[in-house]
Design an enzyme around this catalytic site. Structure first.
Site: not given
Ligand code: GLN
Length: 536
Positions: A382, A508, A510
């Protein structure tokens, strides 16, 4: 019929109730039950989206764009299940709904009160989570500590809900702390007794206790706690600090936690299949190598601020039998290439994670530059992608002082900017590009080679975007547009093909990594870092 487990916390906050809830969920999933989870957060913010990461740790984002408590991340990772805004309830969102109803006149002139109106709304949120996918078991965690004023309506709501469901359809599990006194070498049980007393004074007798402790608790202590807290002896479960949170399900399983829950809730007992989880924990304990990964961010004094990033790195480490050492770099401290070089000595890979605001950005740009020029594997997340674009524009394409509109409104080269449709937004809450969006990968990219598919979907949380005016200019200088929205309008991944691994995403990744199924971008990055460690 759904059975309910309500989890409260006693003595102190940050006990790891979320891990206990997620672990218990995992144990039922591994028995073939359908499980869902819900988190209640008693603060007045409508969601944690506008809260500082220092206050609240990471904001976890679901597919539907819900900005939620980081415990939802644990739930998703342990249960291997995608959740949504139904699964996270704050006092703020409850009050908002009730006040809006009152303004519409829906209470027909009644005096609107904590009980029954707020408690009814809380109960209806539990019913919504139940109705969403009709689980066998719904685990509801109440944030904060028993005794907090703001948690009271939630406690009262679960008390009523338990009665309404009937005995053996719901239970209460209290997670509490046994402090260890070094000087006398003792575990103290009194705070737990007090905490259970407080819970009882609200009309809730817990059926089970989970004791958080630094050291093992012996049987005498457990029996004493059982006696004074009116809990069955075999329902006093110990949960000692573990090296890895992923060990917790097995530790609880060994004490028969699930069978006890089955007895309390009148659920058929089943044998679990924990083979893959056990194998995962084996891998965690027996890494064959280690690498050092730097994370350069501005909230580095609180690791929870980047919780999912850290977990995702570890997931890739589990898969590759690699221990990942994390080196935190406070980006404000990095002033030049010399400092960046010193900080990145012995580092095999660099991540610049998400973030907001100007502080620390110039330091991140120094870090990105050093990684790019020295071929250290880089993963941008990001803001980490926006920094990679700015750095490339300045130092490779020669666009002097190129920047993001977020950090410098007057720069001549706004390589990252606000899209037209974002310009008139005044509120800060829930106004970003947020949630899952599709992305199409360039077949020539590294990203494609690790995802092994052209069409992906990833979660976003940002306002600013790559400025398409600079697409050709930067591409000519060697930047690869590796992924875009399906219509080609939004740049979602950039790469620098000159480097072994220089990949940065506007989303993102993650938020979608799982302990037994690491995210492809993290896996690709960690594999590149392993290669680097061999050559360094
Ligand atoms: N501040 C940047 C934006 O709003 C990046 C956000 C992030 O990293 N999550 O676009």
């Amino acid at each position: 019929m759904t059975k309910y487990i309500f989890i409260t916390g006693g003595v102190v906050s940050s006990l790891g109730k979320g891990i206990v809830a997620a672990s218990l969920g995992r144990l039922f999933v591994s028995r073939g039950f359908k499980v869902s989870t819900q988190k209640f957060d008693p603060y007045i913010n409508v969601d944690p989206g506008t809260m500082s990461p220092y206050q609240h740790g990471e904001v976890f984002v679901c597919d539907d764009g819900a900005e939620t408590d980081l415990d939802l991340g644990h739930y998703e990772r342990f249960l291997d299940k995608n959740l949504s805004r139904i699964n996270n309830v704050t006092s703020g969102s409850v009050y908002q709904t009730v006040i809006e109803k009152e303004r519409r006149g829906e209470y027909l002139g009644a005096t609107v009160q904590m009980i029954p109106h707020i408690t009814e709304e809380i109960k209806s949120r539990i019913r919504n989570a139940q109705a969403k996918d009709n689980p066998d078991i719904l685990i509801v965690e109440i944030g904060g500590t028993v005794g907090d004023i703001e948690g009271l309506p939630f406690i009262e709501a679960i008390r009523q809900f338990k009665i309404e469901q009937g005995i053996s359809n719901s239970m209460s599990l209290h997670v509490t702390l046994l402090p260890y006194l070094n000087t006398s070498g003792e575990l103290k049980t009194k705070p737990t007794q007090h905490s259970v007393n407080v819970l009882r004074s609200y009309g809730i007798q817990p059926e089970m206790l989970v004791l958080r402790t630094q050291v093992p608790v012996d049987k005498n202590e457990k029996d004493k706690i059982a006696l004074f807290c009116s809990v069955n002896k075999d329902c006093v479960i110990e949960c000692k600090d573990m090296k890895s949170i992923y060990e917790v399900p097995l530790y609880l399983e060994n004490q028969g936690i699930c069978d006890r829950v089955c007895e309390i809730l009148n659920i058929e007992k089943r044998k679990p299949d924990l083979s893959s989880w056990t194998e995962l924990v084996e891998r965690i304990h027996n890494p064959e190598k280690e690498i050092n990964i730097a994370i350069a961010g501005k909230y580095t004094s609180l690791n929870d601020a980047y919780l999912s990033v850290v977990e995702s790195l570890h997931h890739a480490g589990f898969k590759t039998n690699t221990k990942i050492n994390i080196k935190w770099i406070a980006s404000d401290d990095v002033k030049n290439q010399n400092q960046a070089g010193k900080l990145l000595e012995n580092v095999h890979g660099v991540i610049v994670p998400g973030g907001f605001g100007q502080r620390g950005v110039e330091g991140k740009l120094e870090i990105v530059r050093y990684a790019r020029e020295n071929n250290i594997p880089y993963l941008g997340l990001c803001l980490g992608m926006q920094c990679a674009v700015i750095e490339f524009a300045r130092n490779v394409a020669g666009l002097k002082d190129a920047n993001s509109e977020e950090f410098d409104k007057d720069t001549e080269f706004k390589v990252v900017h606000l899209m037209e449709n974002q310009k008139n937004i005044k509120n800060l809450g829930a106004t970003m590009r947020i949630g899952a969006f599709p992305c199409k990968l360039n077949k020539l990219s590294k990203s494609y080679s690790v995802y092994k598919t052209e069409d992906i979907s990833e979660r976003h949380r940002h306002r600013y975007e790559f400025n398409n005016e600079y697409k050709d200019i930067l591409a000519k200088k060697g930047l690869l547009i590796a992924g875009t929205s399906p219509d080609g309008e939004l740049v979602e991944i950039i790469e620098n093909p000159k480097n072994n691994w220089f990949v940065a995403a506007q989303f993102h990744p993650e938020f979608k990594s799982r302990p037994d199924n690491p995210h492809p971008l993290f896996l690709g990055f960690v594999e590149a870092a392993i290669d680097m460690s061999k050559s360094k």
